[in-house]
Design a protein around this motif. Structure first.
Motif, mmCIF file in Angstrom:
data_model
loop_
_atom_site.group_PDB
_atom_site.id
_atom_site.type_symbol
_atom_site.label_atom_id
_atom_site.label_comp_id
_atom_site.label_asym_id
_atom_site.label_seq_id
_atom_site.Cartn_x
_atom_site.Cartn_y
_atom_site.Cartn_z
ATOM 1 N N SER A 89 0.824 -1.213 0.000
ATOM 2 C CA SER A 89 0.000 0.000 0.000
ATOM 3 C C SER A 89 0.855 1.259 0.000
ATOM 4 N N GLU A 90 1.882 1.276 0.875
ATOM 5 C CA GLU A 90 2.683 2.485 1.043
ATOM 6 C C GLU A 90 3.592 2.756 -0.149
ATOM 7 N N ILE A 91 4.036 1.718 -0.825
ATOM 8 C CA ILE A 91 4.897 1.897 -1.995
ATOM 9 C C ILE A 91 4.075 1.960 -3.277
ATOM 10 N N GLY A 92 3.014 1.144 -3.342
ATOM 11 C CA GLY A 92 2.183 1.123 -4.539
ATOM 12 C C GLY A 92 1.530 2.452 -4.849
ATOM 13 N N VAL A 93 1.126 3.182 -3.805
ATOM 14 C CA VAL A 93 0.458 4.461 -4.021
ATOM 15 C C VAL A 93 1.398 5.500 -4.630
ATOM 16 N N LEU A 94 2.697 5.243 -4.537
ATOM 17 C CA LEU A 94 3.699 6.158 -5.104
ATOM 18 C C LEU A 94 4.090 5.778 -6.530
ATOM 19 N N SER A 95 3.469 4.726 -7.057
ATOM 20 C CA SER A 95 3.776 4.278 -8.420
ATOM 21 C C SER A 95 3.505 5.386 -9.432
ATOM 22 N N PRO A 96 4.350 5.523 -10.451
ATOM 23 C CA PRO A 96 4.141 6.585 -11.448
ATOM 24 C C PRO A 96 2.919 6.351 -12.343
ATOM 25 N N THR A 97 2.390 5.137 -12.345
ATOM 26 C CA THR A 97 1.205 4.841 -13.154
ATOM 27 C C THR A 97 0.051 4.445 -12.241
ATOM 28 N N ASP A 98 -1.170 4.691 -12.688
ATOM 29 C CA ASP A 98 -2.353 4.323 -11.908
ATOM 30 C C ASP A 98 -2.451 2.810 -11.789
ATOM 31 N N PRO A 99 -2.975 2.331 -10.650
ATOM 32 C CA PRO A 99 -3.099 0.879 -10.464
ATOM 33 C C PRO A 99 -4.242 0.290 -11.286
ATOM 34 N N ILE A 100 -4.341 -1.034 -11.246
ATOM 35 C CA ILE A 100 -5.423 -1.762 -11.904
ATOM 36 C C ILE A 100 -6.328 -2.342 -10.838
ATOM 37 N N LEU A 101 -7.632 -2.129 -10.962
ATOM 38 C CA LEU A 101 -8.578 -2.681 -10.006
ATOM 39 C C LEU A 101 -8.632 -4.194 -10.199
ATOM 40 N N ILE A 102 -8.401 -4.945 -9.132
ATOM 41 C CA ILE A 102 -8.209 -6.387 -9.241
ATOM 42 C C ILE A 102 -9.447 -7.119 -9.740
ATOM 43 N N THR A 103 -10.634 -6.543 -9.555
ATOM 44 C CA THR A 103 -11.867 -7.211 -9.968
ATOM 45 C C THR A 103 -12.244 -6.929 -11.416
ATOM 46 N N THR A 104 -11.782 -5.831 -11.987
ATOM 47 C CA THR A 104 -12.161 -5.471 -13.357
ATOM 48 C C THR A 104 -10.973 -5.414 -14.305
ATOM 49 N N LEU A 105 -9.761 -5.387 -13.740
ATOM 50 C CA LEU A 105 -8.518 -5.255 -14.512
ATOM 51 C C LEU A 105 -8.490 -3.952 -15.316
ATOM 52 N N LYS A 106 -9.223 -2.949 -14.827
ATOM 53 C CA LYS A 106 -9.214 -1.626 -15.453
ATOM 54 C C LYS A 106 -8.484 -0.641 -14.558
ATOM 55 N N ARG A 107 -7.935 0.400 -15.166
ATOM 56 C CA ARG A 107 -7.216 1.415 -14.408
ATOM 57 C C ARG A 107 -8.151 2.097 -13.415
ATOM 58 N N CYS A 108 -7.613 2.409 -12.229
ATOM 59 C CA CYS A 108 -8.380 3.131 -11.218
ATOM 60 C C CYS A 108 -7.471 4.168 -10.565
ATOM 61 N N ARG A 109 -8.044 5.018 -9.756
ATOM 62 C CA ARG A 109 -7.264 6.066 -9.091
ATOM 63 C C ARG A 109 -6.320 5.455 -8.052
ATOM 64 N N ARG A 110 -5.156 6.056 -7.907
ATOM 65 C CA ARG A 110 -4.233 5.622 -6.859
ATOM 66 C C ARG A 110 -4.898 5.788 -5.493
ATOM 67 N N GLY A 111 -4.722 4.774 -4.643
ATOM 68 C CA GLY A 111 -5.340 4.802 -3.321
ATOM 69 C C GLY A 111 -6.659 4.070 -3.245
ATOM 70 N N THR A 112 -7.191 3.632 -4.402
ATOM 71 C CA THR A 112 -8.452 2.896 -4.413
ATOM 72 C C THR A 112 -8.254 1.519 -3.791
ATOM 73 N N ASN A 113 -9.160 1.124 -2.895
ATOM 74 C CA ASN A 113 -9.086 -0.207 -2.300
ATOM 75 C C ASN A 113 -9.265 -1.261 -3.391
ATOM 76 N N GLY A 114 -8.332 -2.200 -3.444
ATOM 77 C CA GLY A 114 -8.394 -3.229 -4.481
ATOM 78 C C GLY A 114 -7.543 -2.920 -5.691
ATOM 79 N N GLY A 115 -6.917 -1.756 -5.703
ATOM 80 C CA GLY A 115 -6.036 -1.402 -6.808
ATOM 81 C C GLY A 115 -4.668 -2.040 -6.622
ATOM 82 N N VAL A 116 -4.135 -2.660 -7.674
ATOM 83 C CA VAL A 116 -2.818 -3.290 -7.588
ATOM 84 C C VAL A 116 -1.900 -2.686 -8.645
ATOM 85 N N SER A 117 -0.626 -2.617 -8.302
ATOM 86 C CA SER A 117 0.378 -2.085 -9.223
ATOM 87 C C SER A 117 1.610 -2.961 -9.168
ATOM 88 N N LEU A 118 2.463 -2.836 -10.156
ATOM 89 C CA LEU A 118 3.703 -3.610 -10.179
ATOM 90 C C LEU A 118 4.561 -3.266 -8.975
#
Length: 227
Positions: A89-118
């Motif tokens: 959570s603490e490192i992922g939110v600093l990712s230069p790209t927006d995360p992917i929502l794990i349930t839809t595999l679509k881009r979501c806002r940083r900080g969204t619950n369920g968002g995953v990033s590399l």
């Protein structure tokens, strides 16, 4: 052994929470500076493993062997999940790209619950490995009654990754995420001016953390019995 694992989780997670706080505060409406924790967060992160540690240390458990291995694995698995989730959570939110929502595999806002990033996923793997290594070294170097199997390191590596994904899945489905239309910050609570992004109001963040950690602890304990 148990104390070293707890201290590693606490100090590493607190340090990462303080990393680039101003940037995190611009993203998350509920962000707390300096890693402030309330009693519910402390209980969710430390209640179960503390009971396990007390049981193993002072309980005079008569069933040494498989059950003893299960509880040792459950202890380290619980903190592995908590540490993996926090680092992610603490490192992922600093990712230069927006995360992917794990349930839809679509881009979501940083900080969204369920968002995953590399960045976040890699952080969970590193965190799990670090917890496993800490536990193994503490058990090996101490003169206490507990020993650790070397395989605990790679087991915790997998547990950190799994726990982070499980936490994200629960967060995306059972925990509310919304965006404040005025400040554009992510909020974990519904309310006036909050536009829903995903999830239900069934669980809050502390409950999601506890459930994912308990499941990860149980599975890690079972795996630790047979490695």
């Amino acid at each position: 052994t148990f104390g070293a694992t707890l201290l590693f989780f606490f100090f590493s997670s607190s340090s990462l929470t303080k990393l680039r706080q101003d940037e995190k505060e611009r993203v998350e409406k509920d962000f707390k500076k300096d890693g402030q924790r309330d009693w519910l967060q402390v209980l969710a992160n430390g209640g179960v493993p503390t009971l396990i540690a007390l049981l193993l240390t002072f309980g005079n458990v008569p069933w040494a062997g498989p059950a003893d291995s299960f509880f040792q694995g459950a202890f380290v698995g619980y903190y592995t999940c908590c540490c993996g989730d926090t680092w992610s959570s603490e490192i992922g939110v600093l990712s230069p790209t927006d995360p992917i929502l794990i349930t839809t595999l679509k881009r979501c806002r940083r900080g969204t619950n369920g968002g995953v990033s590399l960045w976040g996923l890699l952080a969970s793997i590193v965190a799990g490995t670090a917890v496993g290594l800490t536990y193994y070294l503490a058990a090996t170097l101490s003169r206490g009654p507990f020993t650790a199997k070397p395989a605990v390191v790679w087991l915790c590596c997998l547990a950190g990754f799994f726990g982070s994904l499980l936490d994200s899945l629960l967060g995306a489905t059972l925990q509310f995420s919304g965006v404040d239309e005025e400040t554009k910050k992510i909020s974990n609570k519904p309310g006036p001016g909050i536009k829903k992004i995903s999830g239900l109001t069934f669980l809050n963040n502390d409950a999601v953390n506890a459930v994912s950690a308990i499941v990860t602890a149980a599975l890690t304990g079972l795996a630790y019995m047979y490695i």
